[in-house]
Write a protein that holds these residues in place. Sequence first.
Motif, PDB file in Angstrom:
ATOM      1  N   ALA A  32     131.656  13.954 -37.089  1.00 11.16           N
ATOM      2  CA  ALA A  32     131.061  14.217 -38.405  1.00 11.16           C
ATOM      3  C   ALA A  32     129.728  13.494 -38.543  1.00 11.16           C
ATOM      4  O   ALA A  32     128.762  14.037 -39.108  1.00 11.16           O
ATOM      5  CB  ALA A  32     132.017  13.798 -39.516  1.00 11.16           C
ATOM      6  N   HIS A  33     129.652  12.255 -38.037  1.00 10.64           N
ATOM      7  CA  HIS A  33     128.388  11.506 -38.073  1.00 10.64           C
ATOM      8  C   HIS A  33     127.307  12.258 -37.282  1.00 10.64           C
ATOM      9  O   HIS A  33     126.175  12.418 -37.750  1.00 10.64           O
ATOM     10  CB  HIS A  33     128.566  10.113 -37.476  1.00 10.64           C
ATOM     11  N   ALA A  36     126.062  15.263 -39.087  1.00 16.20           N
ATOM     12  CA  ALA A  36     125.123  14.930 -40.169  1.00 16.20           C
ATOM     13  C   ALA A  36     123.743  14.620 -39.610  1.00 16.20           C
ATOM     14  O   ALA A  36     122.717  15.036 -40.170  1.00 16.20           O
ATOM     15  CB  ALA A  36     125.652  13.739 -40.965  1.00 16.20           C
ATOM     16  N   ASP A  39     121.650  17.747 -38.612  1.00 20.12           N
ATOM     17  CA  ASP A  39     121.410  18.818 -39.584  1.00 20.12           C
ATOM     18  C   ASP A  39     119.933  18.997 -39.929  1.00 20.12           C
ATOM     19  O   ASP A  39     119.577  19.856 -40.728  1.00 20.12           O
ATOM     20  CB  ASP A  39     122.244  18.607 -40.852  1.00 20.12           C
ATOM     21  N   TYR A  42     117.263  14.155 -40.562  1.00 17.97           N
ATOM     22  CA  TYR A  42     117.055  12.815 -40.006  1.00 17.97           C
ATOM     23  C   TYR A  42     116.311  12.896 -38.682  1.00 17.97           C
ATOM     24  O   TYR A  42     116.353  13.922 -37.993  1.00 17.97           O
ATOM     25  CB  TYR A  42     118.400  12.107 -39.793  1.00 17.97           C
ATOM     26  N   ALA A 215     132.686  10.177 -43.779  1.00 14.91           N
ATOM     27  CA  ALA A 215     131.447  10.947 -43.855  1.00 14.91           C
ATOM     28  C   ALA A 215     130.611  10.498 -45.049  1.00 14.91           C
ATOM     29  O   ALA A 215     129.383  10.400 -44.958  1.00 14.91           O
ATOM     30  CB  ALA A 215     131.759  12.435 -43.939  1.00 14.91           C
ATOM     31  N   ASP A 216     131.264  10.186 -46.173  1.00 12.65           N
ATOM     32  CA  ASP A 216     130.536   9.752 -47.363  1.00 12.65           C
ATOM     33  C   ASP A 216     129.845   8.419 -47.150  1.00 12.65           C
ATOM     34  O   ASP A 216     128.685   8.236 -47.548  1.00 12.65           O
ATOM     35  CB  ASP A 216     131.483   9.662 -48.569  1.00 12.65           C
ATOM     36  N   LYS A 219     126.909   8.827 -44.796  1.00 11.51           N
ATOM     37  CA  LYS A 219     125.779   9.457 -45.496  1.00 11.51           C
ATOM     38  C   LYS A 219     125.075   8.440 -46.405  1.00 11.51           C
ATOM     39  O   LYS A 219     123.848   8.414 -46.493  1.00 11.51           O
ATOM     40  CB  LYS A 219     126.298  10.649 -46.308  1.00 11.51           C
ATOM     41  N   ASP A 223     121.218   7.390 -45.669  1.00 14.58           N
ATOM     42  CA  ASP A 223     120.290   7.739 -46.752  1.00 14.58           C
ATOM     43  C   ASP A 223     119.650   6.521 -47.376  1.00 14.58           C
ATOM     44  O   ASP A 223     118.837   6.664 -48.283  1.00 14.58           O
ATOM     45  CB  ASP A 223     121.013   8.556 -47.823  1.00 14.58           C
TER      46      ASP A 223
END
Length: 223
Positions: A32-33, A36, A39, A42, A215-216, A219, A223
């Motif tokens: 999942a990392h 992200a 996508d 980054y 995942a949260d 992120k 971020d």
Amino acid sequence: VQAADSAVIIMYHRFGETAYPSTSVTLEQFEAHLGALKDGAYTVLPLPQIIDSVRQGRPLPARTIGLTIDDAFLSVYTQAWPRLKAAGLPFTLFVATEPVDRNRGGYMNWQQIRELADAGVTIGSQTETHLHMAAADRARNEKDLANANARFFAELGKRPTLFAYPYGEASLTVAATTREAGFTAAFGQHSGVIGPARDFYYLPRFAMNEQYGSADRFKMAVD
């Protein structure tokens, strides 16, 4: 801190090693990392490039990320490396040399570390014995750093320029010893963003494990 002059560094240890949840992420979390990061929002850059840019005041792409892995556990080679290679993402592996020299179970060997280095992975140092540097005297720390550097040179043909403090622990004296040993930057395990005002011998990283690797949270960190 402006986006163009800062970066976030992520720290891992183990991958899919469910017996060690405090230092391991699940493979599902790790995938999942990586999803992200791929996508498009980054830019994942090699750690030496990030450090050089921040130190010299050169702008970085917005949302620049660096990936680091500590301790050279075998799951880095069997689980993380194939996924990172497939994703085309650069990373730094910090190695304590004694467990590798002793062929300790659960650790990579020098041939595997050489394979990563030959493929462009940055190899950093984490001393010889992975000692608590803040609790050791200067002579012991100097010896541990020098012994590790000698082993890196013998096995890889060069010595690392980046360093990670074992257990993330340092002191002003330890930082000075690390700088005098020839390292250009050193990392702890405390959360934070790297920017131009930072102490380059106690740089922050966001640690990931099973509890803090959702995942949260990932992120939030990137971020």
